[in-house]
Scaffold this active site. Structure first.
Site, mmCIF file in Angstrom:
data_model
loop_
_atom_site.group_PDB
_atom_site.id
_atom_site.type_symbol
_atom_site.label_atom_id
_atom_site.label_comp_id
_atom_site.label_asym_id
_atom_site.label_seq_id
_atom_site.Cartn_x
_atom_site.Cartn_y
_atom_site.Cartn_z
ATOM 1 N N ASP A 17 53.233 43.710 -6.656
ATOM 2 C CA ASP A 17 53.280 43.567 -8.164
ATOM 3 C C ASP A 17 54.064 42.408 -8.565
ATOM 4 O O ASP A 17 54.440 42.262 -9.770
ATOM 5 C CB ASP A 17 53.589 44.914 -8.948
ATOM 6 C CG ASP A 17 52.794 45.965 -8.708
ATOM 7 O OD1 ASP A 17 51.542 45.708 -8.139
ATOM 8 O OD2 ASP A 17 53.123 47.256 -8.644
ATOM 9 N N ASN B 188 56.962 43.576 -0.985
ATOM 10 C CA ASN B 188 55.639 43.028 -1.497
ATOM 11 C C ASN B 188 55.207 43.805 -2.502
ATOM 12 O O ASN B 188 55.356 45.353 -2.226
ATOM 13 C CB ASN B 188 54.774 42.855 -0.529
ATOM 14 C CG ASN B 188 53.291 42.707 -0.915
ATOM 15 O OD1 ASN B 188 52.392 43.598 -0.564
ATOM 16 N ND2 ASN B 188 53.002 41.618 -1.581
ATOM 17 N N CYS C 61 45.916 48.442 5.358
ATOM 18 C CA CYS C 61 44.713 48.224 4.779
ATOM 19 C C CYS C 61 44.317 49.430 4.355
ATOM 20 O O CYS C 61 44.089 50.544 5.347
ATOM 21 C CB CYS C 61 43.734 47.552 5.612
ATOM 22 S SG CYS C 61 42.243 47.361 4.820
HETATM 23 C C1 FMN Z 1 41.440 42.113 -2.349
HETATM 24 C C2 FMN Z 1 42.573 42.201 -1.640
HETATM 25 C C3 FMN Z 1 42.533 42.083 -0.285
HETATM 26 C C4 FMN Z 1 43.466 42.166 0.636
HETATM 27 N N1 FMN Z 1 43.551 41.957 1.761
HETATM 28 C C5 FMN Z 1 44.608 42.103 2.585
HETATM 29 C C6 FMN Z 1 44.627 41.779 3.931
HETATM 30 O O1 FMN Z 1 43.552 41.068 4.627
HETATM 31 N N2 FMN Z 1 45.601 41.932 4.737
HETATM 32 C C7 FMN Z 1 47.010 42.578 4.278
HETATM 33 O O2 FMN Z 1 47.816 42.879 5.024
HETATM 34 N N3 FMN Z 1 46.847 42.946 2.999
HETATM 35 C C8 FMN Z 1 45.995 42.578 1.956
HETATM 36 N N4 FMN Z 1 45.668 42.917 0.757
HETATM 37 C C9 FMN Z 1 47.062 43.465 0.369
HETATM 38 C C10 FMN Z 1 47.984 42.232 -0.193
HETATM 39 O O3 FMN Z 1 48.376 41.463 0.774
HETATM 40 C C11 FMN Z 1 49.246 43.069 -1.001
HETATM 41 O O4 FMN Z 1 49.817 43.663 -0.103
HETATM 42 C C12 FMN Z 1 48.785 43.664 -2.197
HETATM 43 O O5 FMN Z 1 47.809 43.073 -2.857
HETATM 44 C C13 FMN Z 1 50.228 43.903 -2.943
HETATM 45 O O6 FMN Z 1 50.794 42.613 -3.388
HETATM 46 P P1 FMN Z 1 50.619 41.779 -4.646
HETATM 47 O O7 FMN Z 1 50.695 42.575 -5.974
HETATM 48 O O8 FMN Z 1 51.161 40.725 -4.932
HETATM 49 O O9 FMN Z 1 49.186 41.432 -4.951
HETATM 50 C C14 FMN Z 1 44.812 42.705 0.106
HETATM 51 C C15 FMN Z 1 44.790 43.075 -1.445
HETATM 52 C C16 FMN Z 1 43.831 42.874 -2.009
HETATM 53 C C17 FMN Z 1 43.819 43.156 -3.850
#
Ligand code: FMN
Length: 307
Positions: free
Chosen positions: A203, A201, A101
Site C-alpha cells: 500500500d 511491503n 502468491c
Molecule cells: C497483479 C499483481 C501481480 C502480482 N504478482 C506478483 C508476483 O509475481 N510475485 C510476488 O511476489 N508478488 C506479486 N504481487 C504482489 C506484489 O508484489 C505486492 O506484494 C502487493 O501488490 C502489495 O504491494 P503494493 O501495494 O505496493 O502493490 C502481485 C500483485 C498484483 C496486484
C-alpha cells in the site's frame, strides 16, 4: 550502493514484482528512477527444471536492471533447489522464493502463500536453496494464511534457520488477497524480532509514504508494487512535468518494442493508462491511446497533449 545485511542494493526503495507488469522494460525504467532492487515476477521452478521454453524466456534480464532478483515458486525442496542452481547460472544478484502468491492455480499445488501453512517445508526449501547456490537467497511472504493463522513468527524463524539473507513481508494474509489494508504494525513487529533484515511491503503510494513506512516500521528498505506502475518517479520523489511524463512514456514504449517487437505496443497499453491517469481529459486521451496500433500514432496523441 547501500548494504542491507549481507545484500548490496542501489537504494532502500525497491520494485515489487507484479506479474504482467514488471518485465525487463519496466524494470529498467524503475532502475533508472532509482529503484534499489528489482525482481522478476514469479517463475515456475518446475518449468525451469524441465527447461520449458516459455518459462526460460521469463528469466531474461538486461544488465541495466542490476541489482536484480529472480523470483521462483514451487513447493518441493528438491525441485526448487535444482531450479535455483539453474537460475544461478544466469548470474542474477539474488534468488527469491515466492511465499505470498494468493491465486488458486499456485496455492492449489501447495506453492506461493500455501507454503505459509507448513513452516517445516519453508525451512527445508530455503535451507536447500542456501546450500545449493552462492548468491543470496531471499523470501517474499505474507503475514499468514488468514487472520486465524497469523503464524509469521514461525515463518520468519524457519526462514532465519534456513539461512535466507532478506525477507520481504507483504502485510496481508492470503485470505485478504489485495483487499483491506496491509498491516504495518505486524511488519514493524517482525522487523523488531527478526535477525534477518526485513523489507516491508504493501500500500505504499508516494515517495514520502515510503520514507514514513520505513521510519515507522524500522525496516531498512521497502518494496513498492502497484504504486510504481505509471509512476516510476515514486523511487526518486521527483514530481514530473507533463512533458517529462510524455518523454518517459516514449522511452518505455521504445523499450517495449525493442523487447517484444510490435506486440510491445499492445502490452504497453496497461502502462499507458496508468501514466496518463492524472492528465486533464484523461478519459478521452485513454480512449485514443488504447485504440492506437503504432508508435507514430501514440506519439502523435502524446504530443498533442503537450501542445
Ligand atoms: C497483479 C499483481 C501481480 C502480482 N504478482 C506478483 C508476483 O509475481 N510475485 C510476488 O511476489 N508478488 C506479486 N504481487 C504482489 C506484489 O508484489 C505486492 O506484494 C502487493 O501488490 C502489495 O504491494 P503494493 O501495494 O505496493 O502493490 C502481485 C500483485 C498484483 C496486484
Amino acid at each position: 550502493m547501500i548494504k542491507i545485511g549481507k545484500i548490496t542494493v542501489a537504494g532502500p526503495l525497491m520494485l515489487a514484482p507484479i506479474a504482467g507488469f514488471t518485465d525487463p522494460p519496466f524494470r529498467r525504467i524503475a532502475r533508472r528512477h532509482g529503484a534499489g532492487l528489482v525482481m522478476t515476477e514469479l517463475i515456475s521452478a518446475e518449468g525451469i527444471v524441465r527447461a520449458n521454453r516459455k518459462t526460460m524466456d521469463m528469466l531474461a534480464f538486461h544488465d541495466e536492471e542490476r541489482p536484480l532478483a529472480i523470483q521462483i515458486f514451487g513447493n518441493s525442496p528438491a525441485v526448487i533447489s535444482e531450479a535455483a542452481a539453474a537460475v544461478e547460472e544466469l548470474r542474477p544478484d539474488m534468488i527469491n522464493i515466492n511465499m505470498g502468491c494468493p491465486v488458486r492455480r499456485v496455492c492449489g499445488s501447495g506453492s506461493g502463500a500455501a507454503l505459509l501453512l507448513d513452516p517445516k517445508n519453508i525451512f527445508d526449501i530455503t535451507a536447500g536453496m542456501v546450500k545449493r547456490v552462492r548468491i543470496p537467497v531471499s523470501a517474499k511472504i505474507r503475514i499468514g494464511w488468514d487472520h486465524r493463522s497469523l503464524n509469521y513468527i514461525d515463518t520468519v524463524k524457519a526462514l532465519q534457520d534456513g539461512g535466507v539473507s532478506l525477507i520481504i513481508v507483504h502485510g496481508r494474509t492470503r485470505d485478504q488477497q489485495y483487499g483491506g489494508r496491509a498491516d504495518w504494525d505486524v511488519i514493524r513487529k517482525i522487523a523488531e524480532f527478526s535477525s534477518v533484515p526485513i523489507v516491508g511491503n504493501g500500500d505504499i503510494r508516494t515517495h514520502a509514504g515510503a520514507l514514513e513506512r520505513m521510519g515507522f516500521s524500522g525496516c531498512p528498505a521497502v518494496m513498492i508494487g502497484r504504486g510504481a506502475v505509471g509512476n516510476p518517479w515514486i523511487f526518486s520523489g521527483r514530481k514530473p512535468s507533463v512533458q517529462e511524463i510524455i518523454d518517459e512514456i516514449k522511452k518505455h514504449l521504445d523499450l517495449m518494442i525493442a523487447y517484444y517487437g510490435l506486440r510491445g505496443i499492445v502490452l504497453m497499453r496497461k502502462h499507458l493508462v496508468r501514466y496518463i491517469h492524472e492528465f486533464r481529459g484523461a478519459r478521452e486521451i485513454r480512449k485514443r491511446l488504447v485504440g492506437s496500433n503504432s508508435r507514430e500514432e501514440i506519439c502523435e496523441i502524446l504530443d498533442s497533449i503537450a501542445r
